[in-house]
Design a protein around this motif. Structure first.
Motif: not given
Ligand code: SAM
Length: 358
Positions: A53-72
């Motif tokens: 939950x902590x990561x889901x609320x803080x990590x934006x997909x746009x800040x990552x390189x290879x993830x298209x979407x991130x789900x908790x």
């Protein structure tokens, strides 16, 4: 469950796993990734309760390189019965819902693989009764709002699905994290979609307005047959197109393009500088990274958008090394730029980098 689910291009699971492990560690979250080759997604199990939950609320997909979407992910259901899939799914969503957040969107998704695509019709049809059931029980608003919490179901088979959620500011705005674009009929190559997606999804509206204006100038290294130049001309830039190959005649007829059959590594802007440098040359990523940073550092271009072609292995590490090279070469000036790297939907074995001056 206390896990994250990241979607990616099939074949890039190892890279997403390495990146997610690093991003989580930066948020003091530790765990381990699990994936099969070419399945188009990675599950990251977090060690401590509440960490996903902590990561889901803080990590934006746009800040990552290879993830298209991130789900908790809150539940994994693996024995859904054909005659009642809805019941257990509604129950799982209810069990993980909280009054703190309002669910305003529903996504029923699958992996971007051949097996996943077979589930597409089923996912579309299943959305209708699920949406109705969620609205009836007050778990989903009647009006869709882009910034609210999104409920996600990710089916891996007709009887297996992950249940989870994402947050407005952190998730990709696109279903399955995929930005689909229509091929422009006048463009000379499919590569045009890579630059179009980068311009539309990696730049802000104010950056687009600043860079793409009548009278603006650009250099396109490795330009032929002209798919990237097409995007620049469409946005009213004059382009110096550098390549030994043949360039599209219609582009030349616009009067906005000058074609020079020269080497992209030694070419210098004809009038001392340009607003934007773009580069799609098939070359080693470290060589391209060095060339791009030199252009920016020497003031030959204010901004740069380019592809880094990736090797077969250790792609995440290769991108991190290239980014390090760019920052080192820019020195203190690196803080004057917004640097983003994304493996876009229209990219193949490459990533797109934008380096935009503030
Ligand atoms: C992937 S294609 C570019 C496609 C182009 N962006 C488009 O949208 O049509 C790569 C191009 O880079 C060119 N190229 C490779 N090395 C080059 C170099 N050293 N100098 C100039 N062009 C180069 C190739 O001739 C080729 O046309």
């Amino acid at each position: 469950m206390n896990s994250l689910l990241a979607y990616c291009r099939p074949g890039y699971e190892g890279d997403v796993a390495a990146e997610l492990t690093q991003c989580c560690a930066e948020l003091q979250v530790y765990g381990y990734p699990v994936f099969n080759r070419a399945q188009g997604f990675v599950v990251f199990h977090c060690n401590e309760e509440g960490d996903a939950e902590t990561v889901g609320q803080q990590l934006a997909v746009s800040q990552t390189i290879f993830a298209r979407q991130i789900i908790v992910i809150t539940h994994y259901l693996d024995d859904l019965e054909k005659k009642d899939r809805l019941g257990p799914i509604l129950h799982a969503i209810e069990a993980s819902d909280s009054d703190e957040h309002t669910n305003t969107l529903l996504y029923v998704e699958h992996a971007d693989t051949e097996a996943g695509k077979e589930l597409a019709k089923f996912c579309r049809k299943f959305t209708v009764p699920l949406r109705q059931g969620l609205r009836n029980s007050g778990r989903l608003t009647y009006k869709e709002k882009p910034h609210g919490r999104g409920i996600h179901l990710f089916f891996t088979d007709y009887d297996k699905c992950y249940v989870g959620h994402s947050y407005g500011k952190q998730r990709s705005a696109f279903a399955s994290g995929v930005c689909r674009l229509k091929f422009p009929s006048g463009a000379p190559s499919r590569s045009t979609l890579k630059l179009e997606e980068a311009i539309l999804t990696m730049l802000t509206e104010s950056q687009r307005q600043r860079i793409f204006r009548e009278g603006g100038t650009a250099v396109d290294l490795g330009a032929c047959p002209g798919g990237w130049t097409y995007q620049l001309v469409k946005r009213e830039l004059s382009v110096e197109a550098i390549d030994n190959g043949l360039i599209d005649e219609h582009l030349m007829a616009t009067g906005l393009v000058n074609h020079y059959a020269e080497d992209g590594f030694t070419y210098r802007p004809k009038f001392g500088r340009v607003d934007l440098l773009v580069c799609d040359m098939i070359e080693r990523p470290d060589r391209v990274a060095a060339l791009m940073s030199d252009w920016l550092h020497k003031g030959w271009a204010d901004h740069a958008i380019f592809n880094l072609k990736l090797p077969m292995k250790k792609r995440y590490e290769t991108v991190v090394a290239a980014l390090g090279e760019i920052k080192t070469r820019l020195g203190k000036a690196q803080h004057d730029y917004m640097i983003n790297v994304r493996h876009l939907y229209h990219d193949r074995d490459e990533v797109t980098v934008t380096v935009i001056k503030d």
